[in-house]
Design a protein around this motif. Structure first.
Motif, PDB file in Angstrom:
ATOM      1  N   SER A 179       0.814  -1.219   0.000  1.00  0.00           N
ATOM      2  CA  SER A 179       0.000   0.000   0.000  1.00  0.00           C
ATOM      3  C   SER A 179       0.846   1.267   0.000  1.00  0.00           C
ATOM      4  N   PRO A 182      -1.371  -1.796  -5.571  1.00  0.00           N
ATOM      5  CA  PRO A 182      -2.727  -1.699  -5.017  1.00  0.00           C
ATOM      6  C   PRO A 182      -3.589  -2.917  -5.290  1.00  0.00           C
ATOM      7  N   GLU A 229      -7.691   2.991   2.591  1.00  0.00           N
ATOM      8  CA  GLU A 229      -8.715   3.549   1.713  1.00  0.00           C
ATOM      9  C   GLU A 229      -8.780   5.070   1.831  1.00  0.00           C
ATOM     10  N   ARG A 289      -5.902   6.445  -0.052  1.00  0.00           N
ATOM     11  CA  ARG A 289      -6.164   6.364  -1.490  1.00  0.00           C
ATOM     12  C   ARG A 289      -7.097   7.483  -1.930  1.00  0.00           C
ATOM     13  N   LYS A 302      -6.309  10.369  -4.508  1.00  0.00           N
ATOM     14  CA  LYS A 302      -7.130  10.559  -5.703  1.00  0.00           C
ATOM     15  C   LYS A 302      -7.603  11.999  -5.816  1.00  0.00           C
TER      16      LYS A 302
END
Length: 602
Positions: A119, A128, A159, A162, A166
């Protein structure tokens, strides 16, 4: 880093000490709400729920090893998977602290290490997809509730990271092409300025956009335009070196930063490579698209020492390439600023010209070579500016197309030409066919056929007295749509003419399918027809082909008696040009009709 409140003996009322989480190597659970905190040199006590410790300290690198043991993974020096021992001193191997082997679930430690590595974007094992697969496998095989809680914490934090990554990526990248966006480019450029100033380095800004991209969007749809931009972005990513940066600036505009260049030749070579990227056609929905680019280049420190100036000057140089017909590159030069200001002023005034009634329609006669009489005329727009005088159509028509102003301007010319032609009929003149140029953008308006029908109804002009001229290149763009639209226009009784024939695609095979009424031979062939054998052969062939297809041939730009005689001998049907009349105002054209001027064809 978190601050942890501890005591030395764990007794109520004892002095509270604050230690930094980075000093902690491991945490042991003694009993409920009695926790032992281990640093490299000391141990302390903490009154806290063990179940919540990992989540609290997760961001600082702490991971649960078993039901009563948490380790700071930042201090892990080695892991002996045979003995199940974690060694916790990175600085001094002689003073290792270890996590108790009796408490460690060996497989769990390995799982935790793998989840961390897969990760972590900075890890060589970052993956990922593998992380997600590993997590699903671990969850399905784990029965221990405390470990499941630990895995859930790892999952939740991963998460969240991430999602944060993003969001950051979306803020700095273009959604369509996934290239860096303008914000990303600006920040990178500012950092490059600092490096260039420190190292006395050079940089280049390459600014380019696609020529006539708007035509692609208007003719084939924005979805095809988006596919083209995405495909081009893939090529650009491969073309640009890792040390440099390419970004989508907006629309069909792209910008490249060439950092730390040794000489101007590097920028030149890069710019020369862009046409090579575009050499092969892009194919979408069985349609081949050939595109070119207009490129502008500015250099640091020659053309600017700040981001705004360099970008502006590269943009100005790019527009210079576009003015020269596109598919070329130009370096910025200070003289271009004057041209840029003129272009901006031209656009501002062009937007106001229609409402200020500065446009006028001139008419150039069409002459039938079988009897020398006028049978029609081409409507040509002229712009008379109150200060500048007459502005050349070659200067403002391309700008009108680029800005989209060609639609209201073109529709105005259409209406004026139909009104004028109807007026001349009402004065008792014999019926004339007025020819109006239609741009690609106009032709591909969703309601174009309806606009023609409404204009004819409003002005009262018979459809057979209107001819729409479209260029050969327009006719060859999205051929199925063109053929369908032409069929609708013909069924109304409107005539169709192909303009500038011979200068674009090799479209001989399409003429029969288009079923046009007139083939206009471009003046570039007529100009040298009497002394250039190749041009003479081309004109002769075009006239013969028109005869075989039973369509009229019309030569434009006929200026001399010699050219006229050549065309008559070859059987050309119709002409327009200075040999008979230049474009003239409506009042002058009316005099021409009243005097019944004819062309001597003897």
């Amino acid at each position: 880093m978190q601050k942890i409140p501890v005591t030395r003996d764990g007794k109520r009322g004892s002095e509270i000490l604050i230690i930094d989480s980075s000093e902690v190597v491991k945490i042991d659970k003694i009993r409920d709400r009695e926790i032992m905190i281990h640093t490299q040199e000391h141990q302390y006590y903490l009154d806290f729920s063990f179940d919540n410790l990992e989540e609290w300290l997760f961001e600082d690198g702490f991971r649960l090893l078993d039901n009563a043991n948490i380790v700071n993974m930042n201090h892990v020096a080695e892991y002996d998977n045979k003995k199940g021992i974690v060694y916790l001193n990175k600085q001094d191997r002689k003073k290792y602290k270890v996590a108790s082997a009796a408490r460690i679930h060996r497989e769990h430690v390995e799982n935790v290490i793998q989840l961390i590595c897969t990760s972590d974007p900075s890890s060589a094992e970052h993956n990922p997809q593998k992380h997600d697969q590993l997590f699903e496998k671990i969850i399905s095989e784990t029965q221990d509730g405390q470990l499941l809680r630990s895995y859930a914490t790892i999952r939740a934090v991963t998460e969240r990271k991430r999602a944060e990554e993003k969001i950051v990526h979306m803020a700095y990248h273009d959604a369509l092409t996934n290239l860096p966006n303008r914000l990303h480019f600006d920040q990178r450029l500012k950092r490059s300025f600092t490096e260039a100033e420190r190292n006395n380095g050079k940089m280049a800004i390459i600014f380019f956009d696609l020529d006539r991209f708007k035509v692609i969007n208007d003719t084939l749809g924005h979805h095809v335009g988006d596919l083209l931009l995405h495909a081009l972005s893939i090529k650009l990513k491969d073309y640009v070196l890792a040390k440099d940066l390419v970004a989508r600036f907006g629309g069909d505009e792209f910008i490249v930063l060439l950092s730390n260049i040794a000489s101007i030749d590097e920028a030149t070579q890069f710019a020369k490579g862009i046409p090579e990227l575009l050499k092969e056609p892009f194919i979408f929905e069985e349609q081949e698209l050939f595109v070119t680019a207009s490129i502008g280049i500015s250099l640091y420190p020659n053309d600017g020492t700040d981001a705004e100036t360099l970008l502006k000057n590269a943009d100005i140089a790019m527009y210079r390439s576009k003015e020269k017909g596109g598919n070329s590159y130009h370096y910025y030069h200070p003289e271009m600023n004057k041209r840029s200001m003129h272009r901006l002023s031209l656009e501002i005034n062009l937007r106001k010209a229609l409402e200020r009634n500065e446009f006028h329609v001139y008419y150039q006669p069409f002459v039938d070579l079988s009897h020398g009489e006028i049978f029609g005329m081409e409507a040509l727009i002229r712009w008379f500016h109150p200060e500048w005088g007459m502005v050349s159509p070659a200067e403002f028509i391309p700008l009108a197309e680029e800005t989209g102003l060609i639609i209201p301007i073109g529709n105005w010319v259409l209406r004026q030409a139909c009104l004028q032609n109807k007026k001349w009929q009402s004065l008792g003149n014999h019926p004339l066919r007025v020819s109006v140029n239609i741009s690609a953008i106009q032709f591909h308006q969703p309601q174009f056929v309806q606009i023609i029908e409404d204009t004819l109804e409003e002005t009262g002009l018979d459809p057979s007295l209107l001819c729409l001229e479209i260029t050969e290149n327009v006719a060859m763009t999205n051929v199925p749509y063109i053929i369908e639209t032409m069929q609708k226009l013909r069924s109304m009784g409107v005539f169709i003419s192909i303009d500038d024939f011979g200068t674009g695609y090799s479209s001989f095979s399409y003429l029969k399918r288009f079923r046009v009424h007139t083939l206009k031979i471009d003046q570039s062939f007529i100009r040298d027809v009497t002394f250039d054998e190749e041009n003479a052969a081309i004109v002769t062939a075009l006239i013969a082909m028109a005869q075989q297809l039973k369509i009229k041939s019309l030569a434009e730009g006929v200026e001399t008696k010699e050219q006229l005689d050549f065309l008559i001998m070859r059987g050309c049907d119709e002409i327009q040009g200075y040999v008979f009349s230049k474009p003239i105002s409506a009042d002058e054209f009316e005099i021409l009709l009243r005097e019944n001027k004819q062309l001597s064809i003897v």
